[in-house]
Design an enzyme around this catalytic site. Structure first.
Site, PDB file in Angstrom:
ATOM      1  N   GLY A 116       0.859  -0.968   0.121  1.00 41.32           N
ATOM      2  CA  GLY A 116      -0.250   0.263   0.022  1.00 41.32           C
ATOM      3  C   GLY A 116       0.815   1.413  -0.499  1.00 41.32           C
ATOM      4  O   GLY A 116       1.884   1.301   0.368  1.00 41.32           O
ATOM      5  N   CYS A 117       0.597   2.627  -0.515  1.00 39.01           N
ATOM      6  CA  CYS A 117       1.231   3.484  -0.214  1.00 39.01           C
ATOM      7  C   CYS A 117       1.598   3.936   0.972  1.00 39.01           C
ATOM      8  O   CYS A 117       2.964   3.816   0.790  1.00 39.01           O
ATOM      9  CB  CYS A 117       0.174   4.935  -1.366  1.00 39.01           C
ATOM     10  SG  CYS A 117      -1.616   5.401  -0.242  1.00 39.01           S
ATOM     11  N   TYR A 118       0.213   3.971   2.057  1.00 38.26           N
ATOM     12  CA  TYR A 118       0.696   4.663   2.944  1.00 38.26           C
ATOM     13  C   TYR A 118       2.034   3.695   3.570  1.00 38.26           C
ATOM     14  O   TYR A 118       2.911   3.937   4.389  1.00 38.26           O
ATOM     15  CB  TYR A 118      -0.299   4.627   4.286  1.00 38.26           C
ATOM     16  CG  TYR A 118      -1.103   5.846   3.733  1.00 38.26           C
ATOM     17  CD1 TYR A 118      -0.250   7.207   3.724  1.00 38.26           C
ATOM     18  CD2 TYR A 118      -3.335   5.896   3.335  1.00 38.26           C
ATOM     19  CE1 TYR A 118      -1.136   7.977   3.466  1.00 38.26           C
ATOM     20  CE2 TYR A 118      -3.175   6.664   3.249  1.00 38.26           C
ATOM     21  CZ  TYR A 118      -2.729   8.311   3.114  1.00 38.26           C
ATOM     22  OH  TYR A 118      -3.010   9.108   2.903  1.00 38.26           O
ATOM     23  N   THR A 120       4.602   1.103   2.691  1.00 39.77           N
ATOM     24  CA  THR A 120       5.455   1.792   2.303  1.00 39.77           C
ATOM     25  C   THR A 120       6.374   2.575   2.868  1.00 39.77           C
ATOM     26  O   THR A 120       7.193   2.273   3.084  1.00 39.77           O
ATOM     27  CB  THR A 120       5.438   2.230   0.766  1.00 39.77           C
ATOM     28  OG1 THR A 120       4.481   0.975  -0.304  1.00 39.77           O
ATOM     29  CG2 THR A 120       7.249   2.359   0.031  1.00 39.77           C
ATOM     30  N   PHE A 287       7.314  10.137  -1.447  1.00 43.94           N
ATOM     31  CA  PHE A 287       7.575   9.648  -2.346  1.00 43.94           C
ATOM     32  C   PHE A 287       5.858   9.817  -3.052  1.00 43.94           C
ATOM     33  O   PHE A 287       4.809  10.331  -2.465  1.00 43.94           O
ATOM     34  CB  PHE A 287       7.114   8.373  -2.232  1.00 43.94           C
ATOM     35  CG  PHE A 287       6.826   7.959  -0.849  1.00 43.94           C
ATOM     36  CD1 PHE A 287       5.478   6.884  -1.453  1.00 43.94           C
ATOM     37  CD2 PHE A 287       6.547   7.827   0.285  1.00 43.94           C
ATOM     38  CE1 PHE A 287       4.497   5.852  -0.519  1.00 43.94           C
ATOM     39  CE2 PHE A 287       5.360   6.951   0.914  1.00 43.94           C
ATOM     40  CZ  PHE A 287       4.808   6.790   1.022  1.00 43.94           C
TER      41      PHE A 287
END
Length: 309
Positions: A116-118, A120, A287
Protein backbone atom coordinates in the site's frame (compact mmCIF):
# COMPACT_ATOMS: atom_id res chain seq x y z
CA UNK A 1 11.15 -14.47 -30.02
CA UNK A 2 8.16 -15.02 -27.73
CA UNK A 3 7.68 -11.97 -25.57
CA UNK A 4 6.21 -12.40 -22.07
CA UNK A 5 2.55 -11.41 -21.97
CA UNK A 6 1.17 -9.11 -19.29
CA UNK A 7 -2.54 -8.62 -18.61
CA UNK A 8 -3.75 -5.71 -16.48
CA UNK A 9 -7.10 -6.60 -14.96
CA UNK A 10 -8.65 -3.26 -14.08
CA UNK A 11 -6.64 -1.09 -16.45
CA UNK A 12 -9.15 1.77 -16.33
CA UNK A 13 -8.66 2.52 -12.63
CA UNK A 14 -6.12 5.01 -11.32
CA UNK A 15 -3.31 2.51 -10.74
CA UNK A 16 -4.16 0.44 -13.81
CA UNK A 17 -4.04 3.46 -16.11
CA UNK A 18 -0.68 4.50 -14.71
CA UNK A 19 0.76 1.00 -15.13
CA UNK A 20 -0.58 0.84 -18.69
CA UNK A 21 1.07 4.18 -19.47
CA UNK A 22 4.39 2.90 -18.13
CA UNK A 23 4.24 -0.35 -20.14
CA UNK A 24 2.51 0.47 -23.41
CA UNK A 25 5.63 1.51 -25.34
CA UNK A 26 7.94 -1.23 -24.07
CA UNK A 27 9.34 -3.65 -26.58
CA UNK A 28 10.28 -6.41 -24.13
CA UNK A 29 6.73 -7.54 -23.35
CA UNK A 30 3.30 -7.86 -24.92
CA UNK A 31 0.47 -6.06 -23.17
CA UNK A 32 -2.96 -7.71 -23.26
CA UNK A 33 -6.01 -5.49 -22.95
CA UNK A 34 -9.71 -6.25 -23.18
CA UNK A 35 -12.17 -4.22 -25.25
CA UNK A 36 -14.36 -1.94 -23.17
CA UNK A 37 -17.38 -4.24 -23.58
CA UNK A 38 -15.48 -7.20 -22.11
CA UNK A 39 -13.73 -5.61 -19.13
CA UNK A 40 -16.42 -6.66 -16.67
CA UNK A 41 -17.19 -9.99 -18.35
CA UNK A 42 -16.01 -12.68 -15.92
CA UNK A 43 -15.50 -15.26 -18.67
CA UNK A 44 -13.38 -12.93 -20.79
CA UNK A 45 -11.34 -11.81 -17.78
CA UNK A 46 -10.73 -15.42 -16.74
CA UNK A 47 -9.59 -16.30 -20.25
CA UNK A 48 -7.19 -13.35 -20.40
CA UNK A 49 -5.74 -14.15 -16.98
CA UNK A 50 -5.14 -17.79 -17.87
CA UNK A 51 -3.60 -16.87 -21.22
CA UNK A 52 -1.00 -14.45 -19.86
CA UNK A 53 2.38 -14.94 -18.20
CA UNK A 54 1.89 -12.26 -15.53
CA UNK A 55 -1.42 -10.76 -14.46
CA UNK A 56 -1.46 -7.40 -12.68
CA UNK A 57 -4.63 -6.93 -10.64
CA UNK A 58 -5.76 -3.33 -10.21
CA UNK A 59 -9.10 -4.09 -8.63
CA UNK A 60 -11.10 -3.70 -5.41
CA UNK A 61 -10.22 -6.37 -2.87
CA UNK A 62 -13.20 -8.65 -3.54
CA UNK A 63 -12.67 -8.52 -7.30
CA UNK A 64 -8.96 -9.26 -6.83
CA UNK A 65 -9.80 -12.39 -4.84
CA UNK A 66 -12.25 -13.37 -7.57
CA UNK A 67 -9.58 -12.88 -10.23
CA UNK A 68 -7.14 -15.12 -8.37
CA UNK A 69 -9.85 -17.78 -8.10
CA UNK A 70 -10.17 -17.69 -11.91
CA UNK A 71 -6.62 -18.98 -12.35
CA UNK A 72 -6.36 -22.57 -13.56
CA UNK A 73 -3.08 -22.26 -15.46
CA UNK A 74 -0.28 -23.07 -12.96
CA UNK A 75 2.20 -21.02 -14.99
CA UNK A 76 0.35 -17.73 -14.47
CA UNK A 77 2.08 -15.37 -12.05
CA UNK A 78 0.30 -12.50 -10.31
CA UNK A 79 1.03 -9.02 -8.99
CA UNK A 80 -1.93 -7.87 -6.91
CA UNK A 81 -2.11 -4.10 -6.45
CA UNK A 82 -5.13 -4.36 -4.13
CA UNK A 83 -4.92 -4.86 -0.37
CA UNK A 84 -6.55 -8.29 -0.54
CA UNK A 85 -3.39 -10.34 0.03
CA UNK A 86 -0.92 -8.02 1.76
CA UNK A 87 -0.90 -9.91 5.04
CA UNK A 88 -1.24 -13.39 3.56
CA UNK A 89 1.78 -15.62 4.32
CA UNK A 90 1.63 -17.41 0.95
CA UNK A 91 2.09 -14.14 -0.96
CA UNK A 92 5.46 -12.41 -1.31
CA UNK A 93 5.36 -8.78 -0.17
CA UNK A 94 6.37 -6.63 -3.12
CA UNK A 95 8.66 -4.12 -1.45
CA UNK A 96 12.10 -5.01 -2.92
CA UNK A 97 14.08 -2.77 -0.56
CA UNK A 98 12.29 -3.97 2.59
CA UNK A 99 14.88 -6.58 3.53
CA UNK A 100 17.99 -8.29 2.23
CA UNK A 101 16.95 -10.89 -0.32
CA UNK A 102 13.46 -9.45 -0.81
CA UNK A 103 14.12 -8.51 -4.45
CA UNK A 104 15.21 -12.09 -5.16
CA UNK A 105 12.10 -13.46 -3.45
CA UNK A 106 9.94 -11.23 -5.63
CA UNK A 107 11.83 -12.27 -8.76
CA UNK A 108 11.15 -15.94 -8.03
CA UNK A 109 7.59 -15.56 -6.76
CA UNK A 110 4.37 -16.82 -8.30
CA UNK A 111 2.19 -14.52 -6.17
CA UNK A 112 3.32 -10.98 -5.30
CA UNK A 113 1.24 -8.48 -3.37
CA UNK A 114 2.04 -4.83 -4.07
CA UNK A 115 2.48 -2.69 -0.92
CA UNK A 116 0.00 0.00 0.00
CA UNK A 117 1.08 3.60 -0.45
CA UNK A 118 1.14 4.64 3.22
CA UNK A 119 2.71 1.36 4.43
CA UNK A 120 5.57 1.80 1.94
CA UNK A 121 6.77 4.90 3.80
CA UNK A 122 6.05 3.61 7.30
CA UNK A 123 7.70 0.22 6.77
CA UNK A 124 10.74 1.77 5.09
CA UNK A 125 11.30 3.95 8.15
CA UNK A 126 10.44 1.51 10.91
CA UNK A 127 11.48 -2.00 9.92
CA UNK A 128 15.26 -1.42 9.77
CA UNK A 129 15.20 0.26 13.18
CA UNK A 130 13.16 -2.55 14.74
CA UNK A 131 15.32 -5.25 13.16
CA UNK A 132 18.47 -3.53 14.42
CA UNK A 133 17.09 -3.35 17.97
CA UNK A 134 17.14 0.45 18.00
CA UNK A 135 13.35 0.75 18.16
CA UNK A 136 11.61 -1.70 20.51
CA UNK A 137 9.00 -3.92 18.86
CA UNK A 138 6.50 -2.76 21.49
CA UNK A 139 7.15 0.95 20.89
CA UNK A 140 3.84 2.89 20.74
CA UNK A 141 4.16 3.86 17.08
CA UNK A 142 2.07 6.72 15.69
CA UNK A 143 2.03 7.40 11.95
CA UNK A 144 0.53 10.46 10.31
CA UNK A 145 0.47 11.12 6.59
CA UNK A 146 -1.04 13.36 3.98
CA UNK A 147 -1.61 12.15 0.44
CA UNK A 148 -2.83 13.74 -2.74
CA UNK A 149 -6.54 13.21 -3.39
CA UNK A 150 -5.71 10.64 -6.09
CA UNK A 151 -5.24 8.22 -3.18
CA UNK A 152 -9.03 8.05 -3.03
CA UNK A 153 -9.20 6.39 -6.46
CA UNK A 154 -10.71 7.29 -9.79
CA UNK A 155 -14.11 8.35 -8.42
CA UNK A 156 -12.48 10.69 -5.90
CA UNK A 157 -10.27 12.20 -8.60
CA UNK A 158 -13.20 12.83 -10.92
CA UNK A 159 -15.32 14.31 -8.14
CA UNK A 160 -12.53 16.57 -6.92
CA UNK A 161 -11.51 17.78 -10.36
CA UNK A 162 -15.13 18.37 -11.33
CA UNK A 163 -15.54 20.58 -8.27
CA UNK A 164 -17.98 18.19 -6.59
CA UNK A 165 -15.65 17.49 -3.67
CA UNK A 166 -14.85 20.14 -1.05
CA UNK A 167 -11.26 21.25 -1.46
CA UNK A 168 -11.04 24.56 0.38
CA UNK A 169 -9.30 23.14 3.46
CA UNK A 170 -5.57 22.40 3.12
CA UNK A 171 -6.25 18.83 4.19
CA UNK A 172 -9.06 16.53 5.20
CA UNK A 173 -8.28 14.02 7.94
CA UNK A 174 -10.08 10.72 7.55
CA UNK A 175 -9.98 7.18 8.96
CA UNK A 176 -11.28 8.52 12.26
CA UNK A 177 -12.67 5.14 13.29
CA UNK A 178 -9.02 4.03 13.49
CA UNK A 179 -9.71 1.00 11.30
CA UNK A 180 -7.79 1.98 8.16
CA UNK A 181 -7.08 -1.14 6.10
CA UNK A 182 -3.38 -0.31 5.80
CA UNK A 183 -2.76 -0.59 9.54
CA UNK A 184 -2.41 -4.40 9.80
CA UNK A 185 -0.02 -4.30 6.84
CA UNK A 186 2.14 -1.70 8.60
CA UNK A 187 2.21 -3.72 11.80
CA UNK A 188 3.11 -7.02 10.13
CA UNK A 189 5.81 -5.87 7.76
CA UNK A 190 7.37 -3.28 10.09
CA UNK A 191 7.65 -6.14 12.63
CA UNK A 192 5.75 -4.29 15.34
CA UNK A 193 4.27 -6.05 18.35
CA UNK A 194 1.30 -3.68 18.60
CA UNK A 195 -1.00 -2.05 16.08
CA UNK A 196 0.33 1.42 15.15
CA UNK A 197 -1.82 4.49 15.61
CA UNK A 198 -2.41 5.70 12.05
CA UNK A 199 -3.95 9.04 11.05
CA UNK A 200 -4.19 9.69 7.28
CA UNK A 201 -5.31 12.80 5.41
CA UNK A 202 -5.97 13.94 1.86
CA UNK A 203 -4.62 17.26 0.65
CA UNK A 204 -6.01 19.59 -2.00
CA UNK A 205 -3.41 18.49 -4.57
CA UNK A 206 -3.43 15.52 -6.94
CA UNK A 207 -0.57 13.25 -5.87
CA UNK A 208 2.37 12.91 -3.50
CA UNK A 209 2.79 11.85 0.14
CA UNK A 210 4.55 13.14 3.23
CA UNK A 211 4.48 10.60 6.05
CA UNK A 212 5.92 11.13 9.53
CA UNK A 213 6.60 9.06 12.65
CA UNK A 214 7.49 10.87 15.92
CA UNK A 215 10.02 9.19 18.20
CA UNK A 216 10.73 9.93 21.86
CA UNK A 217 14.37 9.07 22.56
CA UNK A 218 13.60 8.42 26.25
CA UNK A 219 11.61 5.34 25.19
CA UNK A 220 14.49 3.82 23.21
CA UNK A 221 17.34 1.63 24.51
CA UNK A 222 20.16 3.43 26.30
CA UNK A 223 22.58 5.14 23.97
CA UNK A 224 20.23 5.30 20.97
CA UNK A 225 20.07 8.81 19.55
CA UNK A 226 19.02 10.45 16.32
CA UNK A 227 22.42 9.94 14.74
CA UNK A 228 22.25 6.18 15.30
CA UNK A 229 18.74 6.02 13.87
CA UNK A 230 19.91 7.90 10.79
CA UNK A 231 23.02 5.74 10.41
CA UNK A 232 20.89 2.60 10.52
CA UNK A 233 18.62 3.81 7.72
CA UNK A 234 21.55 5.11 5.65
CA UNK A 235 23.31 1.76 5.96
CA UNK A 236 20.20 -0.26 5.14
CA UNK A 237 19.43 1.62 1.94
CA UNK A 238 22.98 2.25 0.77
CA UNK A 239 23.18 1.42 -2.91
CA UNK A 240 19.43 1.18 -3.43
CA UNK A 241 18.45 2.90 -6.68
CA UNK A 242 14.98 3.97 -5.53
CA UNK A 243 15.46 4.83 -1.84
CA UNK A 244 17.37 7.91 -0.71
CA UNK A 245 18.23 8.84 2.87
CA UNK A 246 18.68 12.57 3.33
CA UNK A 247 22.03 13.44 4.99
CA UNK A 248 21.66 14.74 8.53
CA UNK A 249 23.22 18.08 7.63
CA UNK A 250 20.66 18.55 4.87
CA UNK A 251 17.84 17.61 7.25
CA UNK A 252 19.08 20.19 9.75
CA UNK A 253 18.79 22.87 7.07
CA UNK A 254 15.34 21.72 5.90
CA UNK A 255 12.36 23.76 7.08
CA UNK A 256 9.53 22.00 5.22
CA UNK A 257 8.79 18.87 3.20
CA UNK A 258 7.10 19.08 -0.18
CA UNK A 259 4.78 16.11 -0.85
CA UNK A 260 5.09 16.78 -4.59
CA UNK A 261 8.90 16.57 -4.62
CA UNK A 262 9.16 13.06 -6.09
CA UNK A 263 6.02 12.99 -8.21
CA UNK A 264 6.43 11.12 -11.47
CA UNK A 265 9.24 8.94 -10.08
CA UNK A 266 9.53 5.57 -8.39
CA UNK A 267 11.72 7.04 -5.66
CA UNK A 268 11.32 7.20 -1.89
CA UNK A 269 13.15 9.81 0.18
CA UNK A 270 13.63 9.24 3.90
CA UNK A 271 14.76 11.81 6.46
CA UNK A 272 15.58 11.96 10.17
CA UNK A 273 14.99 15.27 11.95
CA UNK A 274 16.67 15.48 15.36
CA UNK A 275 16.08 17.79 18.31
CA UNK A 276 18.63 16.44 20.77
CA UNK A 277 17.83 19.13 23.35
CA UNK A 278 14.20 18.00 23.49
CA UNK A 279 15.01 14.31 23.12
CA UNK A 280 12.78 14.03 20.09
CA UNK A 281 13.22 12.70 16.56
CA UNK A 282 10.90 12.87 13.57
CA UNK A 283 11.19 10.19 10.91
CA UNK A 284 9.81 11.25 7.54
CA UNK A 285 9.18 9.81 4.09
CA UNK A 286 8.32 11.59 0.83
CA UNK A 287 7.17 9.77 -2.31
CA UNK A 288 4.55 9.66 -5.05
CA UNK A 289 1.45 7.73 -3.98
CA UNK A 290 0.96 6.83 -7.66
CA UNK A 291 4.65 5.98 -8.15
CA UNK A 292 6.53 4.12 -5.41
CA UNK A 293 3.19 3.94 -3.64
CA UNK A 294 1.36 2.12 -6.48
CA UNK A 295 2.10 1.83 -10.21
CA UNK A 296 5.84 2.47 -9.98
CA UNK A 297 6.21 -0.27 -7.41
CA UNK A 298 4.13 -2.66 -9.53
CA UNK A 299 6.33 -2.09 -12.57
CA UNK A 300 9.46 -2.48 -10.43
CA UNK A 301 8.12 -5.83 -9.23
CA UNK A 302 7.17 -6.81 -12.78
CA UNK A 303 10.71 -6.10 -13.97
CA UNK A 304 12.10 -8.28 -11.20
CA UNK A 305 9.76 -11.11 -12.14
CA UNK A 306 10.76 -10.75 -15.80
CA UNK A 307 14.39 -11.13 -14.80
CA UNK A 308 15.44 -7.48 -14.88
CA UNK A 309 17.12 -5.33 -12.26
Amino acid sequence: MNLPTVFIDGDQGTTGLQIHDRLRDRGDLRLITLPAAERKDARQRAQAINDCDIAILCLPDAAAREAVAFIENPNVRVIDASSAHRTQPDWVYGFPEMAAGQARRIAEAVRVTNPGCYPTGAIALLRPLVQAGLLPRDYPVAVSAISGYSGGGRAAIEAHEAGASPSVAPSQVYGLALEHKHTPEMQLHADLEHRPFFVPAYGAYRQGIVLTVPIELRLLPAGVDGERLHACLASRYSGEAHVQVMPLAQAEATTHLDPLALNGTNDLRLAVFVNARRGQVLLAAVFDNLGKGASGAAVQNLDLMLGGA
